[in-house]
Design a protein around this motif. Structure first.
Motif, mmCIF file in Angstrom:
data_model
loop_
_atom_site.group_PDB
_atom_site.id
_atom_site.type_symbol
_atom_site.label_atom_id
_atom_site.label_comp_id
_atom_site.label_asym_id
_atom_site.label_seq_id
_atom_site.Cartn_x
_atom_site.Cartn_y
_atom_site.Cartn_z
ATOM 1 N N ILE A 136 0.831 -1.211 0.003
ATOM 2 C CA ILE A 136 0.126 -0.045 0.143
ATOM 3 C C ILE A 136 0.761 1.347 0.092
ATOM 4 N N ASN A 137 1.923 1.288 0.647
ATOM 5 C CA ASN A 137 2.836 2.483 0.767
ATOM 6 C C ASN A 137 3.115 3.136 -0.567
ATOM 7 N N PRO A 138 3.589 2.233 -1.525
ATOM 8 C CA PRO A 138 3.950 3.202 -2.947
ATOM 9 C C PRO A 138 2.533 3.638 -3.526
ATOM 10 N N ILE A 139 1.382 3.090 -3.345
ATOM 11 C CA ILE A 139 0.179 3.506 -3.724
ATOM 12 C C ILE A 139 -0.181 4.694 -3.351
ATOM 13 N N VAL A 140 -0.155 4.661 -1.692
ATOM 14 C CA VAL A 140 -0.573 5.934 -0.977
ATOM 15 C C VAL A 140 0.376 6.983 -1.347
ATOM 16 N N TYR A 141 1.841 6.872 -1.503
ATOM 17 C CA TYR A 141 2.625 8.156 -1.515
ATOM 18 C C TYR A 141 2.503 8.462 -3.225
ATOM 19 N N GLY A 142 2.215 7.577 -3.869
ATOM 20 C CA GLY A 142 1.940 7.958 -5.380
ATOM 21 C C GLY A 142 0.577 8.767 -5.775
ATOM 22 N N VAL A 143 -0.267 8.574 -4.874
ATOM 23 C CA VAL A 143 -1.474 9.259 -5.069
ATOM 24 C C VAL A 143 -1.612 10.678 -4.266
ATOM 25 N N LYS A 144 -1.192 10.561 -3.203
ATOM 26 C CA LYS A 144 -1.005 11.511 -2.131
ATOM 27 C C LYS A 144 -0.072 12.637 -2.356
ATOM 28 N N THR A 145 1.163 12.270 -2.988
ATOM 29 C CA THR A 145 2.244 13.198 -3.110
ATOM 30 C C THR A 145 2.406 13.693 -4.305
ATOM 31 N N LYS A 146 2.165 15.061 -4.591
ATOM 32 C CA LYS A 146 2.378 15.595 -5.802
ATOM 33 C C LYS A 146 3.562 15.507 -6.436
ATOM 34 N N GLN A 147 4.586 15.492 -5.870
ATOM 35 C CA GLN A 147 5.934 15.447 -6.483
ATOM 36 C C GLN A 147 6.237 14.197 -7.128
ATOM 37 N N ILE A 148 5.654 13.204 -6.372
ATOM 38 C CA ILE A 148 5.764 11.636 -6.931
ATOM 39 C C ILE A 148 5.181 11.721 -8.124
ATOM 40 N N ARG A 149 3.785 12.116 -8.181
ATOM 41 C CA ARG A 149 2.859 12.017 -9.304
ATOM 42 C C ARG A 149 3.833 12.602 -10.593
ATOM 43 N N GLU A 150 4.240 13.932 -10.404
ATOM 44 C CA GLU A 150 4.834 14.621 -11.517
ATOM 45 C C GLU A 150 6.282 13.787 -11.765
ATOM 46 N N GLY A 151 6.793 13.431 -10.772
ATOM 47 C CA GLY A 151 8.274 12.702 -11.222
ATOM 48 C C GLY A 151 7.525 11.476 -12.138
ATOM 49 N N LEU A 152 6.716 10.797 -11.815
ATOM 50 C CA LEU A 152 6.166 9.603 -12.513
ATOM 51 C C LEU A 152 5.953 10.076 -13.969
ATOM 52 N N ILE A 153 5.138 11.182 -14.032
ATOM 53 C CA ILE A 153 4.544 11.698 -15.182
ATOM 54 C C ILE A 153 5.867 12.058 -16.292
ATOM 55 N N LYS A 154 6.752 12.788 -15.563
ATOM 56 C CA LYS A 154 7.995 13.317 -16.310
ATOM 57 C C LYS A 154 8.837 12.096 -16.976
ATOM 58 N N PHE A 155 8.872 10.968 -16.030
ATOM 59 C CA PHE A 155 9.575 9.769 -16.595
ATOM 60 C C PHE A 155 8.835 9.230 -17.728
ATOM 61 N N LEU A 156 7.597 9.399 -17.605
ATOM 62 C CA LEU A 156 6.869 8.681 -18.596
ATOM 63 C C LEU A 156 6.822 9.503 -20.268
ATOM 64 N N LEU A 157 6.840 11.018 -20.133
ATOM 65 C CA LEU A 157 6.759 11.746 -20.937
ATOM 66 C C LEU A 157 7.821 12.551 -21.090
ATOM 67 N N GLY A 158 8.925 12.343 -20.423
ATOM 68 C CA GLY A 158 10.124 12.995 -20.808
ATOM 69 C C GLY A 158 10.022 14.584 -20.418
ATOM 70 N N ASP A 159 10.893 15.202 -21.536
ATOM 71 C CA ASP A 159 10.799 16.626 -21.296
ATOM 72 C C ASP A 159 9.578 17.548 -21.675
ATOM 73 N N LYS A 160 8.732 16.589 -22.162
ATOM 74 C CA LYS A 160 7.414 17.331 -22.491
ATOM 75 C C LYS A 160 6.759 17.786 -21.293
ATOM 76 N N PHE A 161 7.114 17.268 -20.192
ATOM 77 C CA PHE A 161 6.326 17.764 -18.688
ATOM 78 C C PHE A 161 7.076 18.684 -18.101
ATOM 79 N N SER A 162 6.745 19.727 -17.428
ATOM 80 C CA SER A 162 7.419 20.513 -16.599
ATOM 81 C C SER A 162 7.269 20.185 -15.165
ATOM 82 N N PHE A 163 8.428 19.952 -14.585
ATOM 83 C CA PHE A 163 8.369 19.379 -12.931
ATOM 84 C C PHE A 163 8.323 20.671 -11.926
ATOM 85 N N THR A 164 7.084 20.853 -11.252
ATOM 86 C CA THR A 164 7.096 21.921 -10.115
ATOM 87 C C THR A 164 7.641 21.310 -8.791
#
Length: 321
Positions: free
Chosen positions: A290-318
């Motif tokens: 559950i921990n990876p799911i909770v942190y992935g859903v609740k933590t904005k920076q983890i979500r953005e990091g995952l999206i950036k990893f999947l989309l590359g430079d097309k995504f801007s990380f805040t």
């Protein structure tokens, strides 16, 4: 008894019986456990990879999260593959020394998980109560020393388990009604006096579990006082939101852990044994799942990091602290 050493009454191996009373349904029970294990391995390894490769996540909070993920995936790997071999292939035999090694790693890593949760609470305390000094207090050196001290604490306290268990005589049988080698489950199989094991186990639980919970409670009390003193509702909401993932991790870790601990010592006659064994397995597998799911859903920076990893430079990380 098979595997006896006549001079020391030490068995050559133990037989792990799985979940007593539910042997006919072992295959069906194994399916959710296997599914949870896959999620735990993929989720935690993914978090570790993301944190190590995404520069914006090179912050104390995420270093502790990576340490928690490493502890979680190692913890469930010490038991689940062996448990699945019992359920699927009826491979119940485990060497005596391998059993002691598994027992050591299970208890050391559960203590490590508790310690990391305590360190994460201290991280949130510093971030919210001393935001301007956050980077200077929690340096990489301090983080490394805190992690090593937590590891050393658990190794030092858990090593005696192996010696206390090995000194016992096993003259009756070598069948353990469990899916893995738990300290008290192994000790109860012996024909010797395991009172010392029970007392020391209680002492270790108090030194690790209770002390960590007290530290977490004090940290969150100070955090609550600091947050309530903020004049802005948005600032209070933002401060609380940075703690929600950690509080969820605390609940899913400590509730089944204390259930398992107390039923072993005080509720053995009131709670069916198969319920105790199932919860004991969930206690090791539920937090890593559950921990990876909770942190992935609740933590904005983890979500953005995952999206950036999947989309590359097309995504801007805040980044928000």
């Amino acid at each position: 008894m098979s595997g006896d050493n006549s001079s020391s009454l030490t068995p050559g191996f133990f037989i792990l019986n799985g979940i007593p009373g539910l042997e006919a349904t072992h295959t069906w029970i194994s399916l959710p456990f296997c599914f949870m294990y896959i999620i735990a391995v993929v989720g935690n390894c993914g978090l570790i990879y993301l944190i190590s490769h995404e520069e914006a996540l090179h912050r104390p909070m995420y270093y502790f999260l990576a340490l928690l993920s490493f502890t979680d995936v190692t913890l469930c790997t010490t038991t689940v593959p062996n448990m699945l071999c019992i359920f699927w292939f009826n491979l119940k035999e485990i060497d005596f020394n391998a059993c002691l090694a598994q027992m050591f790693f299970v208890h050391m890593l559960t203590g490590m998980e508790s310690g990391v949760l305590m360190l994460m609470a201290l991280d949130r305390f510093v971030a919210i109560c001393y935001p301007l000094r956050y980077a200077t207090i929690l340096t990489n050196t301090v983080i490394a020393k805190a992690g090593f001290a937590t590891f050393l604490r658990n190794v030092t306290l858990i090593i005696p388990f192996t010696f206390l268990t090995k000194r016992l005589s096993y003259c009756r049988e070598n069948f353990i009604p469990h899916t893995y080698c738990d300290h008290m489950s192994v000790a109860k199989v012996s024909c010797g006096n395991f009172k010392v094991n029970a007392i020391y186990g209680l002492i270790v639980a108090l030194l690790i579990g209770v002390s960590d919970i007290c530290c977490i409670s004090v940290s969150y009390t100070m955090i609550l006082l600091a947050v309530m003193s903020l004049s802005s509702a948005d600032a209070r909401h933002k401060a609380f939101s940075t703690c929600t993932s950690h509080m969820c991790a605390i609940v899913i870790t400590y509730v089944p852990a204390f259930f398992t601990f107390f039923t072993h010592r005080f509720g053995g006659h009131n709670i069916p044994h198969h319920i105790h064994i199932i919860v004991a397995n969930l206690y090791l597998l539920l937090p890593p799942t559950i921990n990876p799911i909770v942190y992935g859903v609740k933590t904005k920076q983890i979500r953005e990091g995952l999206i950036k990893f999947l989309l590359g430079d097309k995504f801007s990380f805040t980044y928000d602290k």
